[in-house]
Scaffold this active site. Structure first.
Site, PDB file in Angstrom:
ATOM      1  N   GLU A  94       3.205   4.927  24.789  1.00 31.33           N
ATOM      2  CA  GLU A  94       2.228   3.832  24.295  1.00 31.33           C
ATOM      3  C   GLU A  94       0.924   4.427  23.617  1.00 31.33           C
ATOM      4  O   GLU A  94       0.490   4.142  22.544  1.00 31.33           O
ATOM      5  CB  GLU A  94       1.778   3.065  25.244  1.00 31.33           C
ATOM      6  CG  GLU A  94       0.710   1.875  24.873  1.00 31.33           C
ATOM      7  CD  GLU A  94       0.456   0.887  26.019  1.00 31.33           C
ATOM      8  OE1 GLU A  94      -0.169  -0.105  25.561  1.00 31.33           O
ATOM      9  OE2 GLU A  94       0.524   1.351  27.304  1.00 31.33           O
ATOM     10  N   GLU A 133       4.128  -7.054  31.877  1.00 32.57           N
ATOM     11  CA  GLU A 133       4.080  -7.375  30.598  1.00 32.57           C
ATOM     12  C   GLU A 133       5.219  -7.874  30.110  1.00 32.57           C
ATOM     13  O   GLU A 133       5.711  -8.940  30.119  1.00 32.57           O
ATOM     14  CB  GLU A 133       3.214  -6.442  29.767  1.00 32.57           C
ATOM     15  CG  GLU A 133       2.688  -7.241  28.570  1.00 32.57           C
ATOM     16  CD  GLU A 133       1.725  -5.815  27.819  1.00 32.57           C
ATOM     17  OE1 GLU A 133       1.046  -6.134  26.951  1.00 32.57           O
ATOM     18  OE2 GLU A 133       1.047  -5.308  28.546  1.00 32.57           O
TER      19      GLU A 133
END
Length: 902
Positions: A751, A481
């Site tokens: 996260e 990502e």
């Protein structure tokens, strides 16, 4: 009020004499002696230094020279401006170096001496200044492995050199060398921008590297973001399938003549030892394929292919605005582990971003593989499932013989642990070191408390920022990502601006936000590689939130003006989709990764209506656009959008609130956004705050917010008098909380609130980064509310400082210091028994309003003297349980008796 204070201090200081002010820390466009500016009117900043309290600048004089000859003199200019003062002289010339100095007059009437000289050098200001051609490898490329090409050029420099400057960029990443020595110390250049519209080039002074006689230029290219694999769908060649170089070397000789060396068809190309290189997957280097000496003049390149010229555009070229990625800390392993599976693993003790540099001795053809991971699983084995398709593997094939050193060039890894395979013999930890990479942003903020867990939280926030600020603000540095997610960036910006000097970093990135807008709509990631998906509430609002917050943090009015059309276009893109002023259409991520109870027996959940969220952010963006319009003196816009704001808020009340003030979503995030963005009538705000507190307590003093609610949660609690509840949340150690990951051994921000569950198992591996900075936004509350070090809108960039501490949580001490453009501003408080001591430092040429937690000014002392007898301090009376005072520059120590925290 600020003007009154200015006059007050000026009169006060005119009654006494003091030391002469000096000028230091000169910067051009926020940089120290930059090389390669294409800003036609660069801005100058400087700091005053004077130990006398209440020192203010009243005038300045700037002089600019080139080659010792005057270019511009501002004359004595009556102004207190010492930050972002624009050059107003004759047009600056391409490639020309300039020097500048400044002197100031302070409010004692004394001029300073002239400052030491600072310098800046211009870049290439016109496309016609580029004489170089784009060149590509002259051989047939391997389309599968795509080894890194080498480019080489021999040239002569026959006279004494006065100055030599290289301008360079590429399709892909580059590393450049002159006579075998690396040019500059930047990595991952030319950085990542919206390449088709904006491609940055770098400028280097190579005067000291040039030899009289024969010289050799060498450049290595890697796929990078340009044509490498990026995004989720294994897409490559996003910007083009080519790999290409553009380089121009300008030499100025001592006799005034010049020579120019350019990339063209005379360059030679070949492949070298880097046989594979991808950002996500890592690099393969086969030292047996090294072309020894290829960067030196005497190397025989007869079998190299001539470079091919290409007709790529130069219209998208621009000089580099932000600080490049550089190598910083070097960490040694803290232990060598043999896992239950028998794996050999190094633990570096810190989740970091960069790469491992390895020394190894072995036979030709020996292959050493380094795999990178953030965590070990509950059994203690190496864990990479959360990397998804990213390999994070570097492979090194030995040449054999002497000790060899390996490290990658055009990739990076996010890791704490490194698994070693194929190392000859037993790996010695002394032969490995982790090199930390991040954009070269100046460290500006420090924060410390009496609580070790909170200090570790601050450590994690700072390391999460370092690891994810690699030329763009990425969401994570390890999996497939690493994109510039807009929601993460806006949520974290104010925290980021305390810890590091991110003015240029974000000013550059915001230009890509504007460049990639789609009819005003803002894509999910910038640079945009995900297509037409755009305008998710709280993500797309980066277009308004960051320019305004950047203005508050740095006083950068030029960037606010540059982004104004982007801000306006975004707001208008929402208005086009509304019905009756309601933004209730389109896809929205909502309160991303909010707390989801596993067994919700009472039937409630923390799910917040996504269109309620959208309406709140719509109103907030309109408000910020109004703020910007007022600062930029756009009166008609300010009036028109004020009417729109009233309509948006009225629509919110009609759609999402009952007459008694209950919201249709009873979540923490719903009440936080409604209160922070002033969506509710004033008479209904207190009851809404009580509902928020009730919700928090019903969850056992736990938060339930996600990416959009979390940044504002504690701010709202403090605003409405519930700092004690904010402290309860801050100090909560069980899931979900900020300290739960700390207690679980985290060294960066996770996260997810429960990336590692209490039983040691992991959250879903498809989305479970252990270095993801968004939840680190609590740092902003710790700096600006807990310690209370803030800036006012009437004096942004800490020209007018606010110090309003909120003491509580059982802390004995908390302090913060920030390097502002004016100098260091700091605040801190200590509780010793019933005595509170508050220390404040105010830099020269600024003022401060300080809130002292007491009700009786006569009971407060400053540096041991009764407050009422200190002539440099002006009392402004009582406010919200504080004694409010105003000061100018200086160091202050206030003491008072404690009172119950509000």
């Amino acid at each position: 009020m600020n003007k009154i204070l200015f006059v007050f201090i000026a009169v006060l200081c005119s009654l006494s004499t003091g030391a002469q002010s000096t000028v230091k820390n000169l910067r051009t466009e926020n940089l120290t002696d930059p090389v390669g500016l294409d800003v036609l009117q660069p801005r100058f900043s400087w700091q005053l230094e004077n130990n006398k309290r209440n020192t203010l600048q009243t005038a300045y004089e700037i002089k600019v020279t080139a080659n010792g000859r005057p270019v511009w003199n501002s004359g004595k200019t009556n102004s207190d401006s010492s930050v972002h003062v624009a050059y107003k002289g004759p047009a600056l010339q391409s490639g020309q170096p300039y020097s500048w100095q400044v002197r100031v007059w302070d409010n004692s009437g004394k001029p300073s001496a002239w400052s030491p000289a600072a310098s800046f050098q211009m870049a290439l200001l016109h496309p016609a200044d580029w004489k170089a051609e784009w060149i590509e490898p002259g051989y047939t490329e391997d389309d599968t492995m795509r080894p890194c090409p080498l480019f080489r050029k021999i040239f002569s420099s026959v006279k004494k050199v006065a100055r030599a400057t290289i301008y360079i960029t590429s399709h892909g990443m580059y590393e450049a060398f002159l006579n075998g020595n690396r040019i500059g110390n930047a990595y991952l250049t030319p950085g990542w921008t919206s390449y088709k519209k904006r491609l940055q080039y770098q400028v280097y002074d190579v005067t000291d590297q040039l030899r009289q006689g024969t010289n050799a230029l060498g450049v290595i290219l890697g796929n990078g973001w340009y044509r490498g694999f990026i995004g989720f769908e294994k897409q490559n060649n996003f910007y083009g399938k080519d790999i290409a170089l553009l380089l121009q070397l300008t030499i100025t000789y001592s006799d005034g003549t010049t020579a120019t060396i350019v990339s063209d068809g005379s360059w030679k190309t070949a492949t070298g030892p880097i046989t594979y290189s991808e950002i996500y997957n890592g690099e393969t280097i086969d030292a047996r394929k090294d072309k020894t000496g290829w960067m030196q003049p005497g190397y025989k390149d007869d079998d190299w292919a001539a470079a091919k010229t290409a007709a790529f555009t130069k219209e998208n070229l621009l000089a580099t605005y932000n600080e490049p990625v550089k190598a910083h800390e070097v960490l040694k392993p803290v232990k060598l582990i043999k896992t239950p599976k028998g794996e050999t693993v190094l633990d570096f003790g810190q989740n970091l971003v960069g790469w491992v540099r390895m020394k190894v001795t072995g036979n030709a053809g020996d292959s050493v593989k380094l795999f990178h991971a953030e965590v070990l699983d509950k059994a203690g084995n190496f864990y990479t499932e959360n990397l998804r398709s990213a390999k994070q593997k570097n492979t090194y094939v030995l040449k054999g013989g002497a000790t060899e050193t390996f490290f990658p060039h055009f990739t990076w890894q996010g890791f704490r642990y490194v698994k070693i395979e194929g190392y000859p013999g037993t790996p010695d930890p002394d032969n490995f070191e982790a090199v930390v990479l991040h954009s070269d942003m100046e460290p500006t903020g420090t924060f410390t408390t009496s609580n070790p867990l909170i200090n570790q939280l601050q450590h994690n926030i700072q390391w999460g920022q370092k690891g994810n600020f690699l030329d763009v603000p990425t969401d994570c540095p390890q999996r497939d990502e690493r994109l510039g997610w807009t929601g993460d960036a806006q949520a974290f910006f104010r925290t980021a601006s305390f810890n590091r000097g991110v003015n240029n970093f974000f000013a550059k990135w915001l230009k890509d936000v504007a460049a990639d807008q789609i009819d005003g709509r803002v894509p999910f990631v910038i640079p945009n590689i995900l297509g037409n998906s755009a305008n998710s509430a709280g993500w797309a609002d980066v277009a308004t939130i960051v320019p305004w917050q950047l203005y508050l943090a740095y006083g950068d009015k030029r960037t606010l003006a540059a982004q104004y059309n982007s801000m306006k276009n975004y707001v208008e893109s929402i208005r086009k989709t509304t019905s009756n002023d309601l933004w209730n259409t389109g896809f929205h991520f909502g309160d991303w990764l909010f707390y989801r109870p596993g067994d919700d027996n009472d039937g409630r959940a923390a799910v917040t209506d996504k269109y309620l969220i959208a309406q709140c952010f719509y109103a907030h963006s309109v408000q910020l656009l109004i703020n910007a319009a007022k600062v930029l003196d756009k009166k008609e816009d300010a009036a028109a959008y004020s009417d729109l704001l009233n309509a948006v808020k009225a629509a919110f009340l009609k759609e999402y609130m009952t007459p008694s003030g209950r919201l249709v979503s009873g979540t923490q995030t719903a009440y936080v956004l409604a209160l922070y963005f002033d969506m509710l009538p004033e008479n209904l705000r207190e009851q809404a705050a009580r509902r928020l507190v009730y919700n928090i307590k019903s969850y056992g003093n736990h938060l339930t917010t996600g990416f959009l609610g979390t940044p504002y949660l504690c701010h709202v609690l403090t605003r409405f008098g519930y700092s004690n509840v904010a402290y309860d949340l801050l100090l909560q150690e069980t899931y979900p909380s900020w300290l739960y990951p700390v207690k679980m051994g985290a060294t960066t921000i996770w996260e997810r609130w429960d990336g590692i569950k209490p039983d040691g198992s992991f959250q879903t591996p498809g989305m479970n980064s252990f270095n993801h900075y968004a939840y680190g936004a609590i740092g902003d509350w710790m700096y600006r509310k807990m310690v209370g070090l803030d800036t006012y809108e009437d004096g942004p960039g800490y020209k007018h400082i606010k110090v309003m501490p909120h003491i509580g949580g059982g802390f004995k001490q908390a302090s913060a210091a920030l390097k502002t453009y004016y100098g260091t501003a700091s605040a801190g408080w200590t509780v010793n028994g019933s005595t509170i001591t508050i220390d404040v430092e105010v830099p020269a040429n600024t003022t401060a309003t300080i809130f002292l937690p007491a009700t009786d000014a006569s009971a407060i002392t400053e540096s041991g003297k009764p407050l009422t007898s200190v002539k440099e301090i002006k009392s402004l009376g009582n406010e919200e349980g504080y004694i409010r005072v105003q000061t100018g520059s200086g160091k202050y120590r206030f003491s008072m008796q404690s009172r119950p925290a509000k």
